[in-house]
Every structure is written in C-alpha cells, then in structure tokens.
Design a protein around this motif. Structure first.
Motif, mmCIF file in Angstrom:
data_model
loop_
_atom_site.group_PDB
_atom_site.id
_atom_site.type_symbol
_atom_site.label_atom_id
_atom_site.label_comp_id
_atom_site.label_asym_id
_atom_site.label_seq_id
_atom_site.Cartn_x
_atom_site.Cartn_y
_atom_site.Cartn_z
ATOM 1 N N ARG A 84 7.673 -9.034 1.095
ATOM 2 C CA ARG A 84 7.753 -8.250 -0.147
ATOM 3 C C ARG A 84 7.012 -6.919 -0.024
ATOM 4 N N ASP A 85 6.015 -6.910 0.865
ATOM 5 C CA ASP A 85 5.262 -5.673 1.060
ATOM 6 C C ASP A 85 6.113 -4.618 1.767
ATOM 7 N N GLN A 86 7.107 -5.084 2.521
ATOM 8 C CA GLN A 86 7.868 -4.168 3.377
ATOM 9 C C GLN A 86 9.228 -3.818 2.819
ATOM 10 N N ILE A 87 9.610 -4.435 1.701
ATOM 11 C CA ILE A 87 10.910 -4.112 1.132
ATOM 12 C C ILE A 87 10.747 -3.493 -0.252
ATOM 13 N N GLY A 88 11.729 -2.687 -0.611
ATOM 14 C CA GLY A 88 11.775 -2.116 -1.955
ATOM 15 C C GLY A 88 13.138 -2.445 -2.542
ATOM 16 N N PHE A 109 2.173 -0.814 -10.146
ATOM 17 C CA PHE A 109 2.935 -1.350 -9.017
ATOM 18 C C PHE A 109 2.328 -0.905 -7.686
ATOM 19 N N GLY A 110 1.886 0.342 -7.637
ATOM 20 C CA GLY A 110 1.323 0.840 -6.388
ATOM 21 C C GLY A 110 0.120 0.025 -5.925
ATOM 22 N N ALA A 111 -0.611 -0.548 -6.888
ATOM 23 C CA ALA A 111 -1.852 -1.256 -6.563
ATOM 24 C C ALA A 111 -1.623 -2.543 -5.780
ATOM 25 N N VAL A 112 -0.397 -3.071 -5.757
ATOM 26 C CA VAL A 112 -0.194 -4.376 -5.129
ATOM 27 C C VAL A 112 0.246 -4.263 -3.666
ATOM 28 N N TYR A 113 0.501 -3.033 -3.197
ATOM 29 C CA TYR A 113 0.972 -2.867 -1.821
ATOM 30 C C TYR A 113 -0.175 -2.494 -0.884
ATOM 31 N N ARG A 114 0.087 -2.729 0.411
ATOM 32 C CA ARG A 114 -0.966 -2.420 1.378
ATOM 33 C C ARG A 114 -1.075 -0.932 1.652
ATOM 34 N N ASN A 115 0.058 -0.254 1.644
ATOM 35 C CA ASN A 115 0.036 1.148 2.069
ATOM 36 C C ASN A 115 0.956 1.981 1.179
ATOM 37 N N PRO A 116 0.658 2.053 -0.119
ATOM 38 C CA PRO A 116 1.581 2.725 -1.032
ATOM 39 C C PRO A 116 1.545 4.238 -0.895
ATOM 40 N N TYR A 117 2.610 4.882 -1.367
ATOM 41 C CA TYR A 117 2.565 6.325 -1.574
ATOM 42 C C TYR A 117 1.603 6.622 -2.715
ATOM 43 N N SER A 118 1.086 7.830 -2.726
ATOM 44 C CA SER A 118 0.273 8.209 -3.875
ATOM 45 C C SER A 118 1.202 8.500 -5.049
ATOM 46 N N LEU A 119 0.649 8.374 -6.237
ATOM 47 C CA LEU A 119 1.427 8.616 -7.454
ATOM 48 C C LEU A 119 2.076 9.998 -7.420
ATOM 49 N N SER A 120 1.280 11.023 -7.036
ATOM 50 C CA SER A 120 1.812 12.387 -7.117
ATOM 51 C C SER A 120 2.959 12.577 -6.126
ATOM 52 N N ILE A 154 7.568 2.938 -4.142
ATOM 53 C CA ILE A 154 6.127 3.236 -4.189
ATOM 54 C C ILE A 154 5.361 2.516 -3.078
ATOM 55 N N GLY A 155 5.858 1.349 -2.649
ATOM 56 C CA GLY A 155 5.159 0.580 -1.620
ATOM 57 C C GLY A 155 5.463 1.035 -0.194
ATOM 58 N N ARG A 156 6.113 2.172 -0.044
ATOM 59 C CA ARG A 156 6.494 2.697 1.278
ATOM 60 C C ARG A 156 7.290 1.654 2.072
ATOM 61 N N PRO A 157 8.448 1.225 1.526
ATOM 62 C CA PRO A 157 9.179 0.118 2.150
ATOM 63 C C PRO A 157 9.833 0.508 3.474
ATOM 64 N N ARG B 102 8.528 -10.305 -9.244
ATOM 65 C CA ARG B 102 8.844 -11.281 -8.211
ATOM 66 C C ARG B 102 9.268 -10.575 -6.921
ATOM 67 N N SER B 103 9.737 -9.336 -7.020
ATOM 68 C CA SER B 103 10.155 -8.574 -5.833
ATOM 69 C C SER B 103 8.989 -7.894 -5.140
ATOM 70 N N THR B 104 7.797 -8.015 -5.675
ATOM 71 C CA THR B 104 6.652 -7.311 -5.099
ATOM 72 C C THR B 104 5.736 -8.309 -4.384
ATOM 73 N N PRO B 105 4.795 -7.799 -3.587
ATOM 74 C CA PRO B 105 3.872 -8.721 -2.909
ATOM 75 C C PRO B 105 2.790 -9.305 -3.823
ATOM 76 N N LEU B 106 2.823 -9.016 -5.106
ATOM 77 C CA LEU B 106 1.806 -9.592 -5.991
ATOM 78 C C LEU B 106 1.936 -11.120 -5.987
ATOM 79 N N PRO B 107 0.835 -11.847 -5.684
ATOM 80 C CA PRO B 107 0.933 -13.318 -5.701
ATOM 81 C C PRO B 107 1.291 -13.811 -7.104
ATOM 82 N N VAL B 108 2.122 -14.844 -7.143
ATOM 83 C CA VAL B 108 2.583 -15.369 -8.425
ATOM 84 C C VAL B 108 1.414 -15.764 -9.314
#
Lengths: 322, 278
Positions: A84-88, A109-120, A154-157, B102-108
């Motif tokens: 999920r971190d690698q797909i958008g 949404f950006g906060a949940v990825y390992r290497n997101p783009y910045s908001l701007s 946003i997650g740089r997929p 559900r499409s994101t890496p956020l744990p359920v």
C-alpha cells in the motif's frame, strides 16, 4: 528491474447478482513493465473496473495469480502495508469527507506514507492552488477529481491505478491531468489507467489493451492497433464523370470484389476500406481510361476510436450468431 | 532508497486520526446537536417539569433533578460513542472514505482506533459538560474522592459502547438504515434505564431486561460515585462487567462482519448516477 510491475495470469472474477453468478473477468492475462503506462479500454461491463479492483486489493478473485511489485494484493500484515505504501489509487468514488479542505486531507494522507511528496509539491503539480483551503463539499466535480489524483500520488507511488481519472473534467482540466500523468511517467511511475476516452489512451499510453466480456481482445501500442485493426477512410473529388450518382455507380462497379463502403461528404466521395492500395490503383486506372479528373486525394488512418468500435462491433456480431 | 525508510510510528498516527475525527465532529452540526445540544434541552425540560420529587434508590434519596442530570450525562456518553459511530461510519462507507483509507498503508487498527479514541474524548467532554450543568443548576456534587471511579467507569464503558456502535455500523447495510437502527436501539433502552424517566416500581421482567442490557448498568455506575447520600469511591465492577461483555460481543461482531465498501445498489450507485447526470 526485469520482473514486471504488474503481473496477472488467468484472472477470473465473479460476482453474485439477482440473475445468479456473473463472470466479470474470464481468464485475463496482463503484464505491465515497470515504468510503463498501460490503458485498459472497454465498454461498461467489459470487466475493466473488476480487474483494476482486484489489482487494488478491493475485490477478491475466483482464480488466477496476481502480483503487484512482487506482492499479492490480498496479502496481509506487513506485506500489505509494504504494498500500500508503493501504490496509489484513484477510485471512481472520491472517498474524502466533504467537511475538510484539500490541505487538511493531503496533510492527513501524506502522514501515513514513508516517503511522501510535500504538500506544496503536490498542490503545484496537480494544480490545487485555487481551492486548497475550500471545503471539499463545495468543490466542483473536476476540482474534486483533481484532489483525488493528488491524494493518490501524495505517497510517491511506484505504481498508480487510475480508474477513469478524467471523467467529469473539462478540457483544460483534462489537459492538466494528462500533463501530470506524463510527468509521473517521466519519473518512472508505472501507471495502469482505465478510460472511456480513446483519445486519452492514445495520448498517454505506451500500450493499450481492449477488453470485452472479461477477455483481452487485443493489445499493443496505440499506433500498431490503429494500423492493424482499422479501415482507412480515403476521400477524393471526382470531376468529368457525370452526376454524383453516375460517379458512385461507376466507382462501385470498379471496386467490385474489394471490401469497401462509399459515402458522400458534399462533393467528396469517401471510401472506407482496408485495401487502400487496390482502391487507389483501380480508381486511378478507371479515371485514366474514362478521362475523369481526380483531385484532392487524402487517406486517413482510423482513429483509435474507430478501432475500438469495430472490435466491439465484431464481438457483437459473433454474439448474435450464437 | 525509499525502502530503507521506516513507516511513521503508530502513536502519532493514532492521535492524528483521532484529531481528524474530532475536527469532523465539530464540523457536522447535526452530530453536535444530537450529542450535546438535544440532551441538554431535554434535561432542562424534564427538570423544569418534574418538581421537587425525591427518587428513592437502595442507598438513599436523590433530588429528581440531580438524578436525571447524572443519568442524562451517561446518556450523552452513549450518544457520543454508540450512536455517533453507528450513524457516521456507514455514511463514510457510502462516501468511499473507508475504502480510500483501506488503500493506504495506514494500519487498520489505527484507523478504527482513531474513531474510537475520538468518540471517547467526545463522550468524556459531554459528561464533563453535563455534570458542570448539574453542579451549577441542580445541586449535583462531585466529590474529589469519586473522580477516579468516575473516570474509570466512563473510559471503560464508552470504549465498550464504541465497539457496539462499530458492530451496528458493520451489520447495517446502508447509512439511511443505520441512523434508524441506532435510535431504535438507544431510545427504548433509555426509557427503561432511568435516563429520562426514573423507574420507581417497574415490572420485574422489564427490570431484569434493563439490567442485562448495557445502558442501565452504565447509568447506575455513573450515578454511584455521585450519589448525594453515599457516594462510592470504587467503580461498580459488576455493572462494568455487563457493559464490557456487551463491548466484547460488539468488538467480535464488528471484526467478523465489517465491510469497507458500500453494498452494491446502496448510496454509492445513487451518488454516481447523480454525478453523471450533474
């Protein structure tokens, strides 16, 4: 990297309806290389959304193997999170609460990825500047789809799924979305898109797959499909051979045995055929022998749209034979 | 390489999710209205019309206005958790919000936990508000020694009610049905749980039913540490036990039946149709 980003073997998807079990996808194979843009085309109900939903992990399959970046989308736990971190994903429904603003949504949404783009960066690339602080509920359909795109990237997929990403866009918003897809392509993102718009597929995709009734009808680069599967439209002005109906009768006789159809556009005769060389040769010979004057010859290759319509018409004819 | 990076730690994510849910709560006027404003108005009306009666319970007598105020404080905590989640989660499901996350890496667990944490915070704030009203208007007194028991009771019970709300959200297919179902559960239960009308000599069957359902034990457990004659300083473990059993059942049911995407033919299709025609 040699292994494909998206690999599908013999995919079968079924769902229950009031009429019983419906097979939406029937033995589909698909292989999309890393960095490729692939467009899945098909009429409503052809199985393209079902296919994409399986790849996204939102729908279960009855059979077949599916891997995205080497991970089965039904995997759980850390593999699931890794994938999920690698797909958008741009879903057909937006999925963002109307009570928040694009800025708030993207921050969240950006906060949940390992290497997101910045908001701007995302705001600029997707063109959200005008409405980044408005409530999502007050956005127009096109603005909301742009936000969907922004949230998806946003997650740089590494792999991006776009399910009808520009439905409801006005032409300039569509152009912007295309620019974004192209710039993500340039960054090496693998993109699978479904669309009704053949122009979009032709413009964006390295390869196009046309599916019908859950099966792959034909796939290849858009230009090759156009060349291999469509009939060209030839047009010509003919003078010195009598009335238009006389001309049509003569040409029809000359083209006897060649699969073609004739039509008029003003005083121009349109000849639709796959055998352009033969048509050219016969009509030229006829004009030389009768003294008719040919001018303004043109030959147009079929649009992707015509290819698509003809492929589907063939399928319908086969269906009628049953 | 991106692979080398770690995922963001879960606790800040949980707090961020809960903050998001709190922000949504204050921006949905109907939620604020039903959770706090309406019970407040009901409290004012009941107490304006119930005179100076005394309510007798095993530990002594309560002035009716203090009794009702504390009961409604407990009821608002149930509205904030059970009713709100049972209402809002199916709406978010139909908006596609659940599927989007559900499409994101956020744990359920972080996603669901954010909802529960926010609901518990809203419940706690509602209880504090209602008790403040009680202290100001109805002679409720909150002894310092009762506060730990009260805090434990509210936190444990509201978490359980949140789990029950998630179970209803999981079981009810559409958002429009969910609000009806949630109210159809809560309002009759409130009527036999001393919330709006103190029951003085109920039929035995009704009394037993009320004590087996989770709301009456919760009202009792909130009232005990605030009793005007003999406030307790330890939580009512028996009553909390009943509530926790309901909570565990709700949790198990939610985990087994939770759906992330809207049922076909539900709101999604209607909305898509609206979008296409619009």
């Amino acid at each position: 990297m040699t292994s494909p980003a998206i690999k599908v073997n013999d995919l079968v998807v079924e769902y229950m309806s009031s009429q019983g079990t419906i097979r939406a996808v029937n033995g589909l194979d698909l292989s999309i290389a890393e960095g490729e843009v692939y467009a899945l085309l098909g009429e409503n109900g052809a199985g393209k959304t079902s296919t994409v939903e399986v790849l996204e992990g939102h729908r279960s399959r009855v059979g077949g193997q599916v891997e995205i970046l080497g991970i089965d989308p039904t995997a759980g736990g850390s593999r699931r999170r890794e994938l999920r971190d690698q797909i958008g994903i741009v879903l057909q429904t937006s999925g963002i609460e109307p009570e928040i603003t694009p800025r708030e949504a993207l921050t969240l949404f950006g906060a949940v990825y390992r290497n997101p783009y910045s908001l701007s960066e995302v705001v600029e690339r997707v063109g959200l500047g005008d409405f980044v602080d408005q409530r999502v509920g007050s956005l127009s359909g096109g603005q909301r789809r742009r936000l969907d795109l922004a949230v998806a990237v946003i997650g740089r997929p590494r792999v991006l799924f776009l399910d009808e990403p520009t439905t409801g866009f006005d032409p300039s918003a569509r152009r912007n979305a295309w620019e974004l897809v192209r710039s993500l392509h340039a960054d090496g993102t693998t993109i699978l898109l479904t669309t009704h718009y053949l122009e979009e597929a032709g413009f964006l995709a390295d390869r196009v797959g046309v599916i019908s009734r859950g099966e792959m009808l034909v796939e290849g680069p858009p230009r090759e499909l156009q060349q291999a599967h469509g009939r060209s439209v030839m047009s010509v002005e003919i003078a010195g051979a009598g009335s238009l109906s006389d001309v049509e009768a003569s040409v029809a006789a000359v083209l006897d045995g060649i699969s073609s159809t004739l039509a008029w556009q003003g005083t121009r005769l349109l000849i639709t055929t796959e055998e352009t060389t033969k048509v050219l040769e016969r009509i030229t010979r006829w004009a030389l022998s009768t003294g008719a004057d040919l001018s303004e010859w043109s030959i147009e290759r079929p649009s992707l749209e015509q290819v698509f319509l003809e492929l589907n018409a063939d399928i319908d004819r086969e269906g009628d034979d049953d | 390489m991106t692979e080398a990076r770690r995922f963001p730690p879960s606790l800040p994510l949980l707090i961020r999710q809960a903050g998001h849910q709190l922000r949504l709560f204050v921006r949905v006027p109907v939620a604020v209205l039903f959770t706090i404003a309406l019970p407040f108005v009901v409290l004012l009306i009941i107490n304006a019309t119930s005179g100076d009666r005394l309510i007798r319970d095993p530990d002594g007598e309560w002035p009716v206005d203090a009794f009702v105020c504390v009961a409604i404080a407990a009821f608002t905590a149930v509205s904030a958790t059970f009713t709100n989640l049972a209402n809002m989660v199916p709406i978010r499901r139909e908006e596609g919000v659940l599927q989007r996350w559900r499409s994101t890496p956020l744990p359920v667990w972080v996603f669901v936990g954010g909802h529960v944490l926010a609901a518990v915070v809203i419940a706690a704030a509602s209880v504090v508000f209602m008790l403040a009203v009680g202290v100001a208007l109805y002679g409720v007194s909150v002894p310092m020694s009762s506060i730990p028991a009260l805090v434990v009771t509210v936190l444990v019970a509201t978490t359980a009610f949140a789990a029950m709300g998630m179970a209803v959200a999981a079981l009810v297919p559409t958002a429009s049905a969910a609000s009806g179902v949630a109210n159809a559960i809560v309002l009759p239960m409130a009527l036999i749980s001393n919330v709006f009308i103190p029951m003085e000599s109920p039929p035995t069957a009704l009394d037993i039913a009320a004590n087996l359902l989770p709301l009456r034990p919760f009202v009792d457990a909130v009232q005990a540490p605030l009793h005007p004659v003999d406030p307790t300083t330890v939580p009512q473990w028996g009553a909390l036990g009943v509530i926790v059993l309901w909570g565990v059942a709700g949790f198990a049911c939610a985990v087994r039946t939770f759906r992330w995407n809207a049922a076909p033919g539900g709101g999604t299709r209607r909305r898509r149709a609206a979008r296409q025609s619009g």
